[in-house]
Design an enzyme around this catalytic site. Structure first.
Site, PDB file in Angstrom:
ATOM      1  NE  ARG A   1     -17.578  25.572  -1.322  1.00 25.18           N
ATOM      2  CZ  ARG A   1     -18.500  24.745  -0.841  1.00 25.18           C
ATOM      3  NH1 ARG A   1     -19.590  25.237  -0.271  1.00 25.18           N
ATOM      4  NH2 ARG A   1     -18.343  23.443  -0.914  1.00 25.18           N
TER       5      ARG A   1
ATOM      6  CD  GLU B   1     -15.447  22.246  -2.892  1.00 24.20           C
ATOM      7  OE1 GLU B   1     -14.457  21.517  -3.031  1.00 24.20           O
ATOM      8  OE2 GLU B   1     -15.818  22.695  -1.788  1.00 24.20           O
TER       9      GLU B   1
ATOM     10  CG  ASN C   1      -7.851  25.283   2.223  1.00 24.14           C
ATOM     11  OD1 ASN C   1      -7.716  25.914   3.248  1.00 24.14           O
ATOM     12  ND2 ASN C   1      -8.997  25.253   1.564  1.00 24.14           N
ATOM     13  CG  ASP C   2      -9.159  26.038  -2.099  1.00 26.63           C
ATOM     14  OD1 ASP C   2      -8.772  24.954  -1.659  1.00 26.63           O
ATOM     15  OD2 ASP C   2     -10.348  26.325  -2.278  1.00 26.63           O
TER      16      ASP C   2
ATOM     17  CE1 TYR D   1     -15.008  28.688   4.410  1.00 21.67           C
ATOM     18  CE2 TYR D   1     -16.618  27.722   2.943  1.00 21.67           C
ATOM     19  CZ  TYR D   1     -15.975  27.744   4.155  1.00 21.67           C
ATOM     20  OH  TYR D   1     -16.297  26.814   5.108  1.00 21.67           O
TER      21      TYR D   1
ATOM     22  CG  LEU E   1      -4.567  23.382   6.897  1.00 22.98           C
ATOM     23  CD1 LEU E   1      -5.071  22.133   7.613  1.00 22.98           C
ATOM     24  CD2 LEU E   1      -5.697  24.004   6.076  1.00 22.98           C
TER      25      LEU E   1
HETATM   26  C1  FRU Z   1     -12.073  23.894  -1.893  1.00 22.32           C
HETATM   27  C2  FRU Z   1     -12.932  24.657  -0.888  1.00 22.32           C
HETATM   28  C3  FRU Z   1     -13.716  25.787  -1.538  1.00 22.32           C
HETATM   29  C4  FRU Z   1     -13.937  26.730  -0.399  1.00 22.32           C
HETATM   30  C5  FRU Z   1     -12.637  26.601   0.381  1.00 22.32           C
HETATM   31  C6  FRU Z   1     -12.768  26.737   1.867  1.00 22.32           C
HETATM   32  O1  FRU Z   1     -10.976  23.266  -1.300  1.00 22.32           O
HETATM   33  O2  FRU Z   1     -13.806  23.771  -0.190  1.00 22.32           O
HETATM   34  O3  FRU Z   1     -14.899  25.382  -2.190  1.00 22.32           O
HETATM   35  O4  FRU Z   1     -14.170  28.039  -0.830  1.00 22.32           O
HETATM   36  O5  FRU Z   1     -12.118  25.321   0.078  1.00 22.32           O
HETATM   37  O6  FRU Z   1     -11.512  26.688   2.465  1.00 22.32           O
END
Ligand code: FRU
Length: 441
Positions: free
Chosen positions: A137, A191, A19-20, A79, A17
């Site tokens: 973060r 975030e 994400n960011d 993260y 998966l």
């Molecule tokens: C945003 C987030 C960030 C964090 C990361 C963890 O999507 O929640 O704040 O660092 O994803 O995967």
């Protein structure tokens, strides 16, 4: 089984998966896109940085794991974070997430990319200053005139979203300089802050998040920006908070500068609900989610435009060009671009992929519908837009980005249709100009 959802241009993980986007940087002829990655499971239980690289922003080469949670300060997740070049090396800053007996503690950690793609984590780390919870973060680093600057997404002790600022002369010792920006509109947590410096303006990107404080859970969040200026370590907006994307799948964008100074943004192309994630059709192929296409950010007359890279147009060829009031045609399984130029004051209806994606414009309101694959109902959004003179559709196999009026507004959405559903209709009250292009890569 053939995977008809596999995207051609949108960055996807080989497995697991995504994400960011993290640590975006152009260095020594190469583009680096790190990303949040769970390479073991199709859920959010594990986070490391994966890496993919490119020489042209079109072809990407997956490089596997780049930063893994192997120290006491990042054991529960590497993260999000960002990158900066210094003395010929790539320096990254990320958040080390830890949880002990259910208690969260965050560290901002510095790592240097040494030879052979290996990161060396540095001993000095930043702990959360007083006045904040451990929802602290996503460090974003920039170079100011004579020093370095770090913005960190944060939550105050009384559960308001804010952004903290630190400065440094050497990327090693950091001084806390207070709150860079605070406003109720940042909800309960902010975030992934990002700062983009244009000639005489700054753009602050934020992701305000509503949280269920007791359960430590995200309830809702979105990405938006302010235009403004920076003075004495503070951000002063001179615009209202504006959403970056009016579609359904866009979050945690990050911006970097390429070799020619373009400001380029990528984001996570998902804001799926739990039910949508559960039913996501790519799961059967062992991966989930993608990033948006890189988009160029342009500030013109105080207004932000997001545009697809010109590289895509350079690499595409016209299949059909006409002027009409109605056109029906089939999409193929390639990457396609549609240019649509409606006449002034016209009403129109557009249906892509057998109604999986629909746009309707009347009475100066644009309605965007996307068929939700988990319920077969439509997700719908309507917003006012006084004039539409151009819409550019960038269609990948299961991701679409729609640029309105040269990127004044953008709509991003995942969609999932069968091979025999790739049927499109454009219908308008007046003549429109229309062009279909195929990407040749
Ligand atoms: C945003 C987030 C960030 C964090 C990361 C963890 O999507 O929640 O704040 O660092 O994803 O995967």
């Amino acid at each position: 089984m053939k995977n008809i959802h596999k995207n051609i241009l949108h960055i996807e993980p080989t497995h697991g998966l995504i994400n960011d986007p993290n640590g975006l940087i152009y260095d020594h002829g190469k583009y680096f896109v790190f990303y949040q990655w769970n390479r073991f499971k199709l859920d959010h239980s594990y986070k490391e940085w994966g890496l993919t690289t490119s020489f042209d922003l079109i072809h990407w080469q997956s490089q596997g794991s780049a930063l893994i949670p192997d120290t006491i300060k990042d054991k529960d997740g590497v993260y999000s974070g960002s990158a900066i070049p210094k003395d010929g090396k790539i320096h990254v800053f990320y958040t080390g997430n830890t949880k002990n007996n259910g208690n969260r503690k965050s560290y901002q950690i510095h790592a240097i990319l040494e030879k052979e793609n290996t990161f060396v984590k540095q001993p000095q780390t930043i702990e959360t200053p007083s006045g904040y919870t451990e929802h602290f973060r996503d460090p974003f680093i920039s170079k100011e005139n004579d020093h370095w600057q770090m913005l960190v997404g944060a939550q105050t002790d009384n559960h308001h979203g804010t952004i903290a600022i630190f400065t440094s002369d050497d990327l090693k010792k950091w001084q806390y300089q207070g709150k860079y920006f605070e406003n109720k509109i940042l909800d309960q947590m902010c975030e992934c802050p990002n700062l983009v410096t244009f000639k005489d303006k700054r753009l602050l990107l934020v992701c305000p998040q509503k949280r269920q404080i007791n359960l430590d859970q995200d309830i809702s969040s979105y990405s938006a920006y302010y235009i403004g200026k920076q003075e004495n370590n503070r951000f002063i907006p001179d615009s209202k908070l504006t959403k970056l994307d009016e579609g359904f799948d866009f979050y945690s964008p990050q911006v970097f500068q390429d070799k020619s100074g373009r400001k380029i943004m990528l984001a996570w192309m998902s804001r799926m609900t739990d039910t949508q994630e559960e039913a996501c059709p790519t799961k059967q192929f062992g991966y989930m989610h993608c990033l948006t296409l890189p988009r160029e950010l342009i500030l013109k007359n105080g207004k932000l435009y997001q545009q697809p890279l010109k590289e895509y147009l350079d690499a595409s060829q016209t299949r059909k060009k006409i002027e009409t009031k109605e056109i029906k045609f089939d999409s193929n399984l390639c990457f396609e671009i549609f240019h649509f130029n409606p006449s002034n004051n016209s009403k129109f209806e557009i249906s892509l992929f057998n109604d999986n994606i629909q746009l309707e414009y009347k009475n100066k309101n644009l309605t965007f519908r996307r068929k939700d694959w988990s319920t077969s109902k439509f997700n719908t959004k309507t917003f006012q837009i006084n004039e539409i003179y151009q819409i550019d559709f960038y269609c990948d196999r299961s991701a679409i980005e729609i640029f309105i009026n040269n990127g004044e507004k953008v709509l991003s959405a995942r969609y999932f249709c069968n091979e025999n559903e790739r049927k499109n209709i454009f219908l308008s009250s007046h003549n429109f100009k229309f062009e279909i292009k195929d990407l040749k890569i």
